[in-house]
Motif scaffolding. Structure first.
Motif, PDB file in Angstrom:
ATOM      1  N   ASP A 128       0.718  -1.182   0.141  1.00 25.33           N
ATOM      2  CA  ASP A 128      -0.068  -0.046   0.034  1.00 25.33           C
ATOM      3  C   ASP A 128       0.907   1.362  -0.126  1.00 25.33           C
ATOM      4  O   ASP A 128       0.416   2.301  -0.412  1.00 25.33           O
ATOM      5  CB  ASP A 128      -0.863  -0.129   1.163  1.00 25.33           C
ATOM      6  CG  ASP A 128      -1.910  -1.145   1.049  1.00 25.33           C
ATOM      7  OD1 ASP A 128      -2.080  -1.513  -0.021  1.00 25.33           O
ATOM      8  OD2 ASP A 128      -2.317  -1.587   2.218  1.00 25.33           O
ATOM      9  N   LYS A 129       2.249   1.159   0.475  1.00 25.01           N
ATOM     10  CA  LYS A 129       2.986   2.193   0.655  1.00 25.01           C
ATOM     11  C   LYS A 129       3.749   2.222  -0.708  1.00 25.01           C
ATOM     12  O   LYS A 129       4.737   3.417  -0.594  1.00 25.01           O
ATOM     13  CB  LYS A 129       3.700   2.224   1.833  1.00 25.01           C
ATOM     14  CG  LYS A 129       3.147   2.291   3.030  1.00 25.01           C
ATOM     15  CD  LYS A 129       3.963   2.299   4.206  1.00 25.01           C
ATOM     16  CE  LYS A 129       3.247   2.283   5.568  1.00 25.01           C
ATOM     17  NZ  LYS A 129       4.119   2.461   6.978  1.00 25.01           N
ATOM     18  N   GLY A 130       3.675   1.534  -1.721  1.00 20.64           N
ATOM     19  CA  GLY A 130       4.315   1.650  -3.067  1.00 20.64           C
ATOM     20  C   GLY A 130       5.716   0.964  -2.882  1.00 20.64           C
ATOM     21  O   GLY A 130       6.603   1.244  -3.823  1.00 20.64           O
ATOM     22  N   LEU A 171      -0.583 -15.752  -0.817  1.00 17.26           N
ATOM     23  CA  LEU A 171      -1.273 -16.228  -1.932  1.00 17.26           C
ATOM     24  C   LEU A 171      -2.442 -15.601  -2.577  1.00 17.26           C
ATOM     25  O   LEU A 171      -2.694 -15.402  -3.725  1.00 17.26           O
ATOM     26  CB  LEU A 171      -1.682 -17.575  -1.634  1.00 17.26           C
ATOM     27  CG  LEU A 171      -0.427 -18.624  -1.195  1.00 17.26           C
ATOM     28  CD1 LEU A 171      -1.112 -19.797  -0.531  1.00 17.26           C
ATOM     29  CD2 LEU A 171       0.111 -18.793  -2.538  1.00 17.26           C
ATOM     30  N   ARG A 172      -3.291 -14.732  -1.462  1.00 15.89           N
ATOM     31  CA  ARG A 172      -4.332 -14.255  -1.971  1.00 15.89           C
ATOM     32  C   ARG A 172      -4.001 -12.895  -2.713  1.00 15.89           C
ATOM     33  O   ARG A 172      -4.680 -12.550  -3.685  1.00 15.89           O
ATOM     34  CB  ARG A 172      -5.274 -13.834  -0.738  1.00 15.89           C
ATOM     35  CG  ARG A 172      -6.173 -15.011  -0.071  1.00 15.89           C
ATOM     36  CD  ARG A 172      -7.188 -14.485   0.799  1.00 15.89           C
ATOM     37  NE  ARG A 172      -6.716 -13.702   2.027  1.00 15.89           N
ATOM     38  CZ  ARG A 172      -6.309 -14.346   3.316  1.00 15.89           C
ATOM     39  NH1 ARG A 172      -6.582 -15.771   3.384  1.00 15.89           N
ATOM     40  NH2 ARG A 172      -5.975 -13.685   4.177  1.00 15.89           N
ATOM     41  N   ARG A 173      -3.035 -12.284  -2.386  1.00 16.65           N
ATOM     42  CA  ARG A 173      -2.657 -11.375  -2.868  1.00 16.65           C
ATOM     43  C   ARG A 173      -1.951 -11.651  -4.276  1.00 16.65           C
ATOM     44  O   ARG A 173      -2.110 -10.944  -5.270  1.00 16.65           O
ATOM     45  CB  ARG A 173      -1.476 -10.450  -2.095  1.00 16.65           C
ATOM     46  CG  ARG A 173      -1.987  -9.844  -0.787  1.00 16.65           C
ATOM     47  CD  ARG A 173      -0.933  -8.805  -0.262  1.00 16.65           C
ATOM     48  NE  ARG A 173       0.438  -9.296   0.078  1.00 16.65           N
ATOM     49  CZ  ARG A 173       0.742  -9.689   1.163  1.00 16.65           C
ATOM     50  NH1 ARG A 173      -0.269  -9.994   1.877  1.00 16.65           N
ATOM     51  NH2 ARG A 173       2.055 -10.181   1.346  1.00 16.65           N
ATOM     52  N   LEU A 174      -1.293 -12.599  -4.552  1.00 14.35           N
ATOM     53  CA  LEU A 174      -0.836 -13.068  -5.656  1.00 14.35           C
ATOM     54  C   LEU A 174      -1.911 -13.373  -6.726  1.00 14.35           C
ATOM     55  O   LEU A 174      -1.900 -13.098  -7.649  1.00 14.35           O
ATOM     56  CB  LEU A 174      -0.047 -14.393  -5.460  1.00 14.35           C
ATOM     57  CG  LEU A 174       1.684 -14.018  -5.017  1.00 14.35           C
ATOM     58  CD1 LEU A 174       2.120 -15.425  -4.666  1.00 14.35           C
ATOM     59  CD2 LEU A 174       2.370 -13.151  -5.838  1.00 14.35           C
TER      60      LEU A 174
END
Length: 287
Positions: A5-7, A53-56
């Motif tokens: 979220d912070k880049g 895994l969810r973010r991927l």
């Protein structure tokens, strides 16, 4: 490469993706390691692996293609490539860091430079008092008076009375002679390294060492040791000739102490002074 979220780069998700790639086929499919196996390969806890895994999956880097023995079968999106800007951004960040480090080093060096204090100029007319005669050599002015000695009752005529005026020319010291500067002409201490200060062994320094300690001290050898010692330790001194004098004095003292020590011989449990076998002064009662 996923971003947080912070880049910032999502290194946690990247670690899990690399572990999945170890179990995938050449086309990127068929990767079905258990969560426990991914924990073992990455060192992350169970919840961290599951969130990664969810973010991927949300980012489109992996796709759920089914299950086998209760484990999800993942297919990696091998067609996706990292943008070239990722490499150029890393190079830019590295260059910025290099410039910042050079600037910090420059500022640190500038703080180590000692700036000399301002010089106060005094009018010579206000320094010289009326009635004080300055000799050519800059000595004290004397006043003639009659001094009476109470013990003998005789008068000592023309006794010199030293005034309280300071000497115009300060006396010459050994340090001034060795350093090659007249006493009183020294500027404020700079605390320079020995190489920056341009330290060199002069004829005046050799004469001082020879007159003070005689030929017992090897001046060239001691000077080489002196320079190597302070260069290796990056020492800084305001007056290197004076520091050299202290070094030579210590060396002469140690040499004298070593010459006065009696020779030692090894005995059981340590060392003791060597006893001349022809010297019988310490033998008593035939022992």
């Amino acid at each position: 490469m996923l971003l947080t979220d912070k880049g910032k780069p999502d290194t946690t998700a990247r670690g899990v993706l690399q572990a999945l790639a170890e179990h995938a086929h050449k086309d990127g499919g068929g990767a079905h390691p258990s969560v426990l196996r991914l924990q073992y390969r990455t060192g992350y806890d169970r919840r961290t692996v599951q969130r990664a895994l969810r973010r991927l999956e949300t980012g489109g880097l992996i796709t759920d293609t089914g299950e086998t023995n209760g484990r999800t079968i993942w297919k990696l999106a091998l067609h996706l490539k990292r943008p070239e800007s990722d490499w150029s951004d890393l190079e830019r960040l590295e260059e910025d860091e290099r410039k910042a480090a050079a600037e910090r080093k420059r500022r640190s060096r500038s703080k180590q430079v000692t700036h000399s204090a301002s010089v106060t100029v005094t009018d010579a007319a206000s320094v010289t008092d009326e009635g004080v005669t300055h000799s050519a050599s800059g000595g004290h002015a004397f006043e003639v008076r009659d001094v009476t000695h109470s013990a003998s009752g005789r008068h000592a005529l023309n006794a010199a009375l030293t005034t309280n005026e300071p000497s115009v020319q300060p006396p010459t010291t050994d340090r001034a002679d060795v350093g090659g500067h007249a006493s009183g002409s020294w500027g404020p201490p700079q605390n320079a390294p020995i190489d920056d200060d341009g330290f060199a062994l002069t004829d005046a320094m050799r004469r001082w060492a020879l007159d003070t300690f005689g030929p017992a001290i090897d001046i060239d050898h001691e000077t080489a040791l002196f320079v190597d010692h302070h260069r290796a330790n990056l020492n800084r001194r305001p007056n290197w000739p004076a520091e050299w004098q202290k070094w030579v004095r210590r060396s002469a003292k140690w040499a004298s102490e070593r010459g006065n020590r009696p020779p030692l011989r090894a005995v059981s449990g340590g060392w003791q002074p060597y006893q001349n076998p022809t010297d019988t002064s310490s033998f008593k009662n035939g022992f």
